[in-house]
Design a protein around this motif. Structure first.
Motif, PDB file in Angstrom:
ATOM      1  N   LYS A   6       0.975  -1.407  -0.078  1.00 39.19           N
ATOM      2  CA  LYS A   6       0.006   0.001   0.142  1.00 39.19           C
ATOM      3  C   LYS A   6       0.439   0.970  -0.183  1.00 39.19           C
ATOM      4  CE  LYS A   6      -3.463  -2.236   2.085  1.00 39.19           C
ATOM      5  NZ  LYS A   6      -4.364  -2.345   3.563  1.00 39.19           N
TER       6      LYS A   6
ATOM      7  N   GLU B 216     -11.912  -5.431  -3.165  1.00 36.37           N
ATOM      8  CA  GLU B 216     -11.134  -4.223  -2.238  1.00 36.37           C
ATOM      9  C   GLU B 216     -11.252  -3.140  -3.728  1.00 36.37           C
ATOM     10  OE1 GLU B 216      -7.897  -6.211  -0.924  1.00 36.37           O
ATOM     11  OE2 GLU B 216      -8.425  -8.018  -0.315  1.00 36.37           O
ATOM     12  N   ILE B 217     -10.069  -2.256  -2.873  1.00 35.83           N
ATOM     13  CA  ILE B 217     -10.177  -0.837  -3.729  1.00 35.83           C
ATOM     14  C   ILE B 217      -9.275  -1.325  -4.578  1.00 35.83           C
ATOM     15  CG2 ILE B 217      -9.021   1.534  -2.984  1.00 35.83           C
ATOM     16  CD1 ILE B 217      -9.471   1.254  -0.306  1.00 35.83           C
TER      17      ILE B 217
ATOM     18  N   LYS C 103     -15.313  -5.153   0.529  1.00 35.72           N
ATOM     19  CA  LYS C 103     -14.609  -5.221   1.296  1.00 35.72           C
ATOM     20  C   LYS C 103     -15.499  -3.329   2.238  1.00 35.72           C
ATOM     21  CE  LYS C 103     -10.479  -6.721   3.074  1.00 35.72           C
ATOM     22  NZ  LYS C 103      -8.902  -5.949   3.090  1.00 35.72           N
ATOM     23  N   PRO C 104     -16.011  -2.654   3.476  1.00 37.17           N
ATOM     24  CA  PRO C 104     -16.526  -1.634   3.023  1.00 37.17           C
ATOM     25  C   PRO C 104     -15.613  -0.467   3.026  1.00 37.17           C
ATOM     26  CG  PRO C 104     -16.319  -2.817   5.251  1.00 37.17           C
ATOM     27  CD  PRO C 104     -15.320  -3.187   4.580  1.00 37.17           C
ATOM     28  N   GLN C 105     -14.255  -0.507   2.966  1.00 27.78           N
ATOM     29  CA  GLN C 105     -13.999   0.804   2.360  1.00 27.78           C
ATOM     30  C   GLN C 105     -13.986   0.424   0.890  1.00 27.78           C
ATOM     31  OE1 GLN C 105     -11.872  -1.463   4.329  1.00 27.78           O
ATOM     32  NE2 GLN C 105     -11.249  -0.881   6.112  1.00 27.78           N
ATOM     33  N   ALA C 106     -13.582  -0.508  -0.097  1.00 23.48           N
ATOM     34  CA  ALA C 106     -14.131  -0.467  -1.635  1.00 23.48           C
ATOM     35  C   ALA C 106     -15.451   0.003  -1.669  1.00 23.48           C
ATOM     36  CB  ALA C 106     -13.961  -1.864  -1.841  1.00 23.48           C
ATOM     37  N   ARG C 107     -16.630  -0.408  -0.726  1.00 18.99           N
ATOM     38  CA  ARG C 107     -18.167  -0.268  -1.238  1.00 18.99           C
ATOM     39  C   ARG C 107     -17.886   1.089  -0.804  1.00 18.99           C
ATOM     40  NH1 ARG C 107     -22.914  -2.721  -1.175  1.00 18.99           N
ATOM     41  NH2 ARG C 107     -21.536  -4.861  -0.184  1.00 18.99           N
ATOM     42  N   THR C 108     -17.051   2.132   0.073  1.00 23.69           N
ATOM     43  CA  THR C 108     -17.598   3.792   0.151  1.00 23.69           C
ATOM     44  C   THR C 108     -16.972   4.409  -1.186  1.00 23.69           C
ATOM     45  OG1 THR C 108     -17.349   3.286   2.125  1.00 23.69           O
ATOM     46  CG2 THR C 108     -16.549   5.491   1.711  1.00 23.69           C
ATOM     47  N   LEU C 109     -15.678   3.959  -1.158  1.00 19.48           N
ATOM     48  CA  LEU C 109     -14.843   3.957  -2.720  1.00 19.48           C
ATOM     49  C   LEU C 109     -15.929   4.590  -4.000  1.00 19.48           C
ATOM     50  CD1 LEU C 109     -12.929   6.025  -3.833  1.00 19.48           C
ATOM     51  CD2 LEU C 109     -11.481   3.464  -3.893  1.00 19.48           C
TER      52      LEU C 109
END
Length: 236
Positions: A60, A170-171, A203-209
């Motif tokens: 990352k 994922e992101i 993943k929550p971060q991927a959904r948010t993005l």
């Protein structure tokens, strides 16, 4: 301080560039972030993305700017300014450039999907109504200059939809679909093209993005698609 490449700058658009430098990094946008002066690896990819890495944190980056964006270099001031279409800025201030290298990686053959992911794509192509009533498949592995989109579909209103299929969302997958959509929407015969990010787990971060970029997310039940689940165990 200079920024020299072995190849002419006119060719840099199709090269990946690696720069090891002592620098500080400031991000200015919806939020602000600062990385103090330290030795870091900077990567400028052929797709225009700029990533800032340290010798840690696995794969990352510490900070990055995704395409579409432009890199403005000021060798005299020792500053890079990376600006995206939302006018967010990644400002890299150099103290010393230790090494700079560029190389043309050529055309990437694309990721070879694992058995589950490849089969999931096949099943969704066969059961495209999973995404909505009236959907139809245009083509699997729809080509773009940077790789194929898993599924190109039309929704009930006839709008083109690019679907990226992952086993685990994922992101990186959202970033990949974002790049596809940017290119596809330049084609006047296809545009407007919207996106769907489909995976067994997102993943929550991927959904948010994805939501932030106007991409719909669909969680897919692999066992139900292939008829291997137990219908008596379903709540609905």
């Amino acid at each position: 301080m200079g920024f020299s490449l072995d190849r002419p700058r006119a060719l840099a658009w199709r090269l990946v560039r690696l720069v090891i430098a002592r620098c500080s990094v400031d991000y200015v946008g919806r939020l602000t972030a600062h990385l103090p002066m330290a030795e870091r690896l900077l990567m400028v990819k052929a797709d225009g993305s700029v990533l800032v890495h340290s010798d840690g944190g696995s794969y990352k980056p510490l900070n990055w700017m995704s395409p579409p964006c432009r890199l403005e270099e000021d060798p005299q001031a020792g500053v890079w300014r990376v600006v995206n279409k939302a006018d967010e800025k990644l400002i890299i201030t150099f103290d010393e450039v230790l090494h700079e290298w560029a190389y043309d990686l050529g055309v990437d053959p694309g990721l070879q999907k694992d058995g589950v992911e490849a089969h999931l794509q096949e099943l969704l192509a066969e059961h495209v109504e999973t995404f909505g009533t009236g959907w139809r498949l245009v083509r699997r592995e729809y080509p773009t200059p940077i790789g194929p989109v898993d599924l190109m579909c039309r929704d009930a209103d006839g709008v083109h939809v690019a679907v990226e299929v992952k086993r685990r969302g994922e992101i990186d997958g959202v970033e990949q679909l974002t790049r596809y959509l940017e290119l596809l929407n330049r084609d006047t015969l296809l545009a407007p093209v919207r996106g769907v990010f489909a995976a067994q787990v997102i993943k929550p971060q991927a959904r948010t993005l994805a939501v932030d970029r106007g991409i719909d997310c669909v969680t897919v039940d692999y066992d139900a698609l292939r008829g291997a689940d137990d219908p008596s165990a379903r709540l609905f």
